[in-house]
Design a protein around this motif. Structure first.
Motif, mmCIF file in Angstrom:
data_model
loop_
_atom_site.group_PDB
_atom_site.id
_atom_site.type_symbol
_atom_site.label_atom_id
_atom_site.label_comp_id
_atom_site.label_asym_id
_atom_site.label_seq_id
_atom_site.Cartn_x
_atom_site.Cartn_y
_atom_site.Cartn_z
ATOM 1 N N VAL A 164 -3.507 16.079 45.608
ATOM 2 C CA VAL A 164 -5.305 15.744 47.096
ATOM 3 C C VAL A 164 -6.165 16.527 45.516
ATOM 4 O O VAL A 164 -5.375 17.555 44.640
ATOM 5 N N TYR A 165 -7.180 16.481 45.593
ATOM 6 C CA TYR A 165 -8.710 17.137 44.665
ATOM 7 C C TYR A 165 -10.016 17.382 45.616
ATOM 8 O O TYR A 165 -9.759 16.999 46.162
ATOM 9 N N ILE A 166 -10.212 17.991 44.759
ATOM 10 C CA ILE A 166 -12.063 18.419 45.184
ATOM 11 C C ILE A 166 -12.490 17.064 43.874
ATOM 12 O O ILE A 166 -12.824 17.576 43.367
ATOM 13 N N HIS A 167 -13.549 16.553 45.309
ATOM 14 C CA HIS A 167 -14.246 15.627 44.413
ATOM 15 C C HIS A 167 -15.735 16.459 43.697
ATOM 16 O O HIS A 167 -15.731 17.734 44.310
ATOM 17 N N GLY A 168 -16.510 16.113 43.104
ATOM 18 C CA GLY A 168 -17.577 16.808 42.424
ATOM 19 C C GLY A 168 -18.662 17.247 43.665
ATOM 20 O O GLY A 168 -19.397 17.997 43.563
ATOM 21 N N ASP A 169 -18.300 16.288 45.108
ATOM 22 C CA ASP A 169 -19.184 16.804 45.780
ATOM 23 C C ASP A 169 -18.608 17.581 46.868
ATOM 24 O O ASP A 169 -19.018 17.756 48.156
ATOM 25 N N GLY A 170 -17.567 18.369 46.305
ATOM 26 C CA GLY A 170 -17.029 19.816 47.326
ATOM 27 C C GLY A 170 -16.522 19.045 48.435
ATOM 28 O O GLY A 170 -15.605 19.661 49.429
ATOM 29 N N ASN A 171 -15.990 17.127 48.797
ATOM 30 C CA ASN A 171 -15.661 16.406 49.728
ATOM 31 C C ASN A 171 -13.787 16.963 49.216
ATOM 32 O O ASN A 171 -13.633 17.153 48.127
ATOM 33 N N ILE A 172 -13.412 16.257 49.991
ATOM 34 C CA ILE A 172 -11.762 16.625 49.866
ATOM 35 C C ILE A 172 -10.877 15.140 50.188
ATOM 36 O O ILE A 172 -11.107 14.439 50.675
ATOM 37 N N GLY A 173 -9.943 14.854 48.698
ATOM 38 C CA GLY A 173 -9.664 13.958 48.859
ATOM 39 C C GLY A 173 -8.633 13.674 49.164
ATOM 40 O O GLY A 173 -7.307 13.607 48.149
ATOM 41 N N ILE A 174 -7.970 13.728 50.406
ATOM 42 C CA ILE A 174 -6.518 14.041 50.842
ATOM 43 C C ILE A 174 -5.578 12.681 50.803
ATOM 44 O O ILE A 174 -4.424 12.939 50.373
ATOM 45 N N GLN A 175 -6.471 11.471 49.902
ATOM 46 C CA GLN A 175 -5.411 10.889 49.748
ATOM 47 C C GLN A 175 -4.661 10.699 48.232
ATOM 48 O O GLN A 175 -3.426 10.073 48.331
ATOM 49 N N GLY A 176 -5.810 11.582 48.163
ATOM 50 C CA GLY A 176 -5.239 11.892 46.473
ATOM 51 C C GLY A 176 -5.840 10.987 45.164
ATOM 52 O O GLY A 176 -5.815 10.400 45.054
ATOM 53 N N ASN A 177 -5.327 11.915 44.425
ATOM 54 C CA ASN A 177 -5.854 10.472 42.647
ATOM 55 C C ASN A 177 -4.253 11.059 41.926
ATOM 56 O O ASN A 177 -3.460 11.549 42.283
ATOM 57 N N GLY A 178 -4.570 9.952 41.110
ATOM 58 C CA GLY A 178 -3.123 9.635 40.771
ATOM 59 C C GLY A 178 -2.702 10.832 39.930
ATOM 60 O O GLY A 178 -3.247 11.379 38.911
ATOM 61 N N THR A 179 -1.435 10.761 39.515
ATOM 62 C CA THR A 179 -1.070 12.289 39.169
ATOM 63 C C THR A 179 -1.193 12.271 37.323
ATOM 64 O O THR A 179 -0.593 13.230 37.015
ATOM 65 N N PHE A 180 -1.154 10.905 37.400
ATOM 66 C CA PHE A 180 -0.608 10.822 35.945
ATOM 67 C C PHE A 180 -1.530 9.724 35.117
ATOM 68 O O PHE A 180 -2.844 9.827 34.114
ATOM 69 N N ARG A 181 -2.392 9.297 36.018
ATOM 70 C CA ARG A 181 -3.637 7.593 36.189
ATOM 71 C C ARG A 181 -4.348 8.182 36.724
ATOM 72 O O ARG A 181 -4.288 7.981 38.380
#
Length: 208
Positions: A164-181
């Motif tokens: 999971v990560y916090i997008h630049g606009d503060g929104n939450i990417g609960i689907q996540g971004n790749g841990t390696f790519r």
């Protein structure tokens, strides 16, 4: 010495920090801004916070940037690592951490306003993100080297190849971004890198 309270800023080591919580003469602090860019893990494949390269870095090389006197004030804690609420991916083992990243629960429900309704009551339109108009998005925004950027949390994404990560606009990417790519093709203007920003967190002993 200026009184330390929730929301105040302080300097420790070579960084500026924001106080998120105070309990029993200890303050939970997070870097005011992202201080570095790192992959969540240095290898492709399933991973949890307990075993990822970023945790090893924060509790090893990064921790060792502090002096012995500073290290004596950093309090180790047991962190609970819950499964992803929307997708059920594994949170993994509880971890003993000196320095760590926030979880999605801590970011959504405790330290940046209460958006728990969006976490607990997923709508049909919330497949990957929180609502773009979430009232607390602005509180979660941060920058790296003066540019708005995205930053890692320790929680798993929709599978264990994502976090999971916090997008630049503060929104939450609960689907996540790749841990390696990483899914994003956006490159940070000053580094030429597209990996996530890091905002370390730890409990600081206020008595010493």
């Amino acid at each position: 010495m200026e009184e330390i309270k929730i929301g105040s800023s302080l300097s420790f080591g070579s960084y500026n920090w924001r106080v998120l919580d105070i309990q029993n003469n200890a303050a939970l602090i997070i870097t005011e801004y992202m201080i570095e860019q790192h992959p969540y893990n240095n290898y492709a494949g399933d991973v949890t916070w307990a075993d990822c390269s970023l945790r090893k870095y924060l509790n090893g090389e990064f921790y060792n940037k502090f002096t012995a006197a500073e290290q004596s004030r950093i309090i180790p804690v047991i962190n609970k690592n819950l499964d992803n609420q929307w997708y059920g991916s594994r949170g993994g083992e509880d971890t003993l951490d000196y320095i760590f990243l926030l979880s999605i629960e801590e970011v959504v429900c405790k330290y940046f306003g209460d958006s728990s309704k969006n976490l607990e009551n997923r709508s049909a339109k919330q497949r990957y993100w929180f609502q773009k108009k979430d009232q607390n998005n602005d509180k979660r925004r941060s920058t790296f080297d003066g540019y708005v950027w995205w930053w890692w949390l320790r929680s798993p994404g929709r599978d264990n190849r994502r976090a999971v990560y916090i997008h630049g606009d503060g929104n939450i990417g609960i689907q996540g971004n790749g841990t390696f790519r990483y899914s994003s093709n956006t490159i940070h203007p000053s580094t030429g890198d597209n990996c996530g920003g890091v905002r370390p967190v730890f409990w600081l002993n206020l008595e010493l």
